[in-house]
Design a protein around this motif. Structure first.
Motif, PDB file in Angstrom:
ATOM      1  N   THR A 236     -45.318  37.707  43.968  1.00  0.00           N
ATOM      2  CA  THR A 236     -45.206  36.693  42.839  1.00  0.00           C
ATOM      3  C   THR A 236     -44.385  35.439  43.574  1.00  0.00           C
ATOM      4  OG1 THR A 236     -45.243  38.217  41.074  1.00  0.00           O
ATOM      5  CG2 THR A 236     -44.152  36.175  40.828  1.00  0.00           C
ATOM      6  N   ALA A 237     -43.303  35.982  44.414  1.00  0.00           N
ATOM      7  CA  ALA A 237     -42.366  34.724  45.112  1.00  0.00           C
ATOM      8  C   ALA A 237     -43.306  34.251  46.018  1.00  0.00           C
ATOM      9  CB  ALA A 237     -41.388  35.850  45.696  1.00  0.00           C
ATOM     10  N   PHE A 238     -44.091  34.786  46.649  1.00  0.00           N
ATOM     11  CA  PHE A 238     -45.095  34.111  47.736  1.00  0.00           C
ATOM     12  C   PHE A 238     -45.607  32.956  47.242  1.00  0.00           C
ATOM     13  CE2 PHE A 238     -49.259  34.169  49.635  1.00  0.00           C
ATOM     14  CZ  PHE A 238     -49.038  33.554  50.943  1.00  0.00           C
ATOM     15  N   ASN A 239     -46.526  33.447  45.811  1.00  0.00           N
ATOM     16  CA  ASN A 239     -47.234  32.399  45.071  1.00  0.00           C
ATOM     17  C   ASN A 239     -46.266  31.292  44.479  1.00  0.00           C
ATOM     18  OD1 ASN A 239     -50.125  33.252  45.432  1.00  0.00           O
ATOM     19  ND2 ASN A 239     -49.457  34.941  44.440  1.00  0.00           N
ATOM     20  N   TYR A 240     -45.175  31.621  44.197  1.00  0.00           N
ATOM     21  CA  TYR A 240     -44.160  30.640  43.535  1.00  0.00           C
ATOM     22  C   TYR A 240     -43.999  29.590  44.629  1.00  0.00           C
ATOM     23  CZ  TYR A 240     -39.884  28.442  41.842  1.00  0.00           C
ATOM     24  OH  TYR A 240     -39.010  27.635  41.642  1.00  0.00           O
ATOM     25  N   LEU A 241     -43.608  29.934  45.812  1.00  0.00           N
ATOM     26  CA  LEU A 241     -43.045  29.238  46.772  1.00  0.00           C
ATOM     27  C   LEU A 241     -44.461  28.304  47.299  1.00  0.00           C
ATOM     28  CD1 LEU A 241     -41.075  31.692  49.239  1.00  0.00           C
ATOM     29  CD2 LEU A 241     -40.213  29.629  47.698  1.00  0.00           C
ATOM     30  N   LEU A 242     -45.582  28.679  47.373  1.00  0.00           N
ATOM     31  CA  LEU A 242     -46.579  27.841  47.634  1.00  0.00           C
ATOM     32  C   LEU A 242     -46.834  26.790  46.859  1.00  0.00           C
ATOM     33  CD1 LEU A 242     -49.528  30.562  48.706  1.00  0.00           C
ATOM     34  CD2 LEU A 242     -48.164  28.959  50.197  1.00  0.00           C
ATOM     35  N   LYS A 243     -46.173  26.661  45.413  1.00  0.00           N
ATOM     36  CA  LYS A 243     -46.377  25.717  44.626  1.00  0.00           C
ATOM     37  C   LYS A 243     -45.199  24.820  44.787  1.00  0.00           C
ATOM     38  CE  LYS A 243     -48.794  28.336  41.214  1.00  0.00           C
ATOM     39  NZ  LYS A 243     -49.115  28.700  39.757  1.00  0.00           N
ATOM     40  N   GLU A 244     -43.847  25.193  45.289  1.00  0.00           N
ATOM     41  CA  GLU A 244     -42.778  24.766  45.166  1.00  0.00           C
ATOM     42  C   GLU A 244     -42.377  24.013  46.572  1.00  0.00           C
ATOM     43  OE1 GLU A 244     -41.182  23.776  42.515  1.00  0.00           O
ATOM     44  OE2 GLU A 244     -42.484  25.164  41.317  1.00  0.00           O
ATOM     45  N   VAL A 245     -42.800  24.548  47.671  1.00  0.00           N
ATOM     46  CA  VAL A 245     -42.679  23.845  49.129  1.00  0.00           C
ATOM     47  C   VAL A 245     -43.781  23.761  49.762  1.00  0.00           C
ATOM     48  CG1 VAL A 245     -40.108  25.103  48.742  1.00  0.00           C
ATOM     49  CG2 VAL A 245     -41.947  26.402  50.004  1.00  0.00           C
ATOM     50  N   SER A 246     -43.487  23.494  51.185  1.00  0.00           N
ATOM     51  CA  SER A 246     -44.712  23.327  51.924  1.00  0.00           C
ATOM     52  C   SER A 246     -45.224  24.659  52.801  1.00  0.00           C
ATOM     53  CB  SER A 246     -44.337  22.359  53.139  1.00  0.00           C
ATOM     54  OG  SER A 246     -43.286  22.970  53.884  1.00  0.00           O
ATOM     55  N   PRO A 247     -46.441  24.725  52.844  1.00  0.00           N
ATOM     56  CA  PRO A 247     -47.271  25.931  53.311  1.00  0.00           C
ATOM     57  C   PRO A 247     -46.248  26.261  54.743  1.00  0.00           C
ATOM     58  CG  PRO A 247     -48.844  24.578  52.587  1.00  0.00           C
ATOM     59  CD  PRO A 247     -47.630  23.518  52.430  1.00  0.00           C
TER      60      PRO A 247
END
Length: 304
Positions: A236-247
């Motif tokens: 869940t954290a992984f998918n959240y970060l993909l939306k909030e920061v650069s890949p």
């Protein structure tokens, strides 16, 4: 959401993909000391999928998907979890958790080569450097006499390589496949179908099944950590970060996970860290950095 709260969430999310995913190697190593590998993986992903679906329903997220999407989640689940994670857990019966994490960190190298073979994608100069460094790092890692001479080590290394092939091909497959748009639903179906296939493999291999009440305490805690934190929280954290920061920032977990795994394996499981392994780690991770430089390739980590 306030800026300060968002910053805290981003920090916690990075902690999850760095430390929690890095610890899954150790947790699998502990659990597989008592439980059969495919049974272990099946329980982990089936229970995690049920929890994910319960959470999704509580959030009023639709679980309906098309027939094509279901078929594609079955394929992805088989590649990522049944073969990818299943083979990795089997390998941990023979090799150290830190060693497995280091070998798996070369996955971007395998993906790059597969993309060149199957998609005809051109390899840039920086990536060529990364490939060369990656092969040097792998050679330094697997050529240690004290490792090769241990019983089952070569088999373990081969299994890790096979699981990397599965993960790499799955990463290419999901890039073009029609999958559920909601990441939570997508993950749930992949874990459900992959878990069912793991059950079938376990039954075909006549693995002994058991209830949690007969497991050792450390195995119970390890399985709980794999289900709640490794399979649900970190992803869940992984998918959240993909939306909030650069890949590219999210992909830094590729460099941190093996270091965390090495440290935890040494600290908690008394695994040996040789000087050659440290050098190999430096060379290998530098190669991975060159491969990922200026790439928007998202590393799939669902199998961890």
């Amino acid at each position: 959401m306030s800026a300060s709260r968002k910053t805290v969430l981003i920090i916690l999310a990075f902690f999850a993909i760095y430390v929690i995913w890095g610890s899954t190697y150790m947790l699998n190593k502990i659990a597989v000391s008592q439980l059969p590998p495919f049974f272990l993986a099946a329980v982990r992903f089936l229970v995690a999928s049920i929890i994910i679906f319960i959470i999704a329903k509580s959030l009023s997220i639709s679980l309906s998907i098309t027939k094509k999407q279901f078929i594609n989640t079955c394929i992805a689940g088989a590649l990522f979890l049944t073969l990818g994670n299943g083979l990795a857990v089997v390998a941990l019966k023979y090799i150290d958790s830190g060693f497995a994490a280091l070998e798996i960190s070369s996955q971007p190298l395998v993906v790059l080569i597969m993309m060149r073979i199957f998609l005809g994608k051109k390899i840039k100069t920086m990536s060529y450097i990364g490939v060369v460094l990656g092969f040097i790092g792998i050679f330094l890692l697997v050529s240690q006499n004290q490792i090769i001479n241990k019983e089952g080590q070569i088999l373990g290394m081969i299994l890790i390589f096979l699981c990397m092939l599965c993960w790499a091909y799955a990463s290419i497959f999901v890039g073009n496949a029609d999958l559920p748009k909601n990441h939570f639903v997508n993950t749930g179906y992949q874990m459900l179908t992959g878990g069912i296939m793991l059950c079938i493999v376990s039954l075909c291999l006549n693995e002994p099944w058991s209830l949690p009440n007969v497991w050792q305490t450390d195995v119970q805690w390890a399985m709980g950590g794999l289900i709640i934190f490794g399979s649900i929280v970190a992803f869940t954290a992984f998918n959240y970060l993909l939306k909030e920061v650069s890949p590219e920032k999210v992909a830094t977990s590729t460099y941190v996970n093996p270091i965390i795994a090495l440290i935890l394996g040494w600290w908690i499981l008394d695994e040996q860290i040789t000087l050659q392994s440290i050098i190999a780690a430096g060379v290998l991770l530098t190669g991975v950095y060159f491969i990922n430089t200026k790439r928007l390739f998202k590393l799939r980590s669902i199998g961890r």
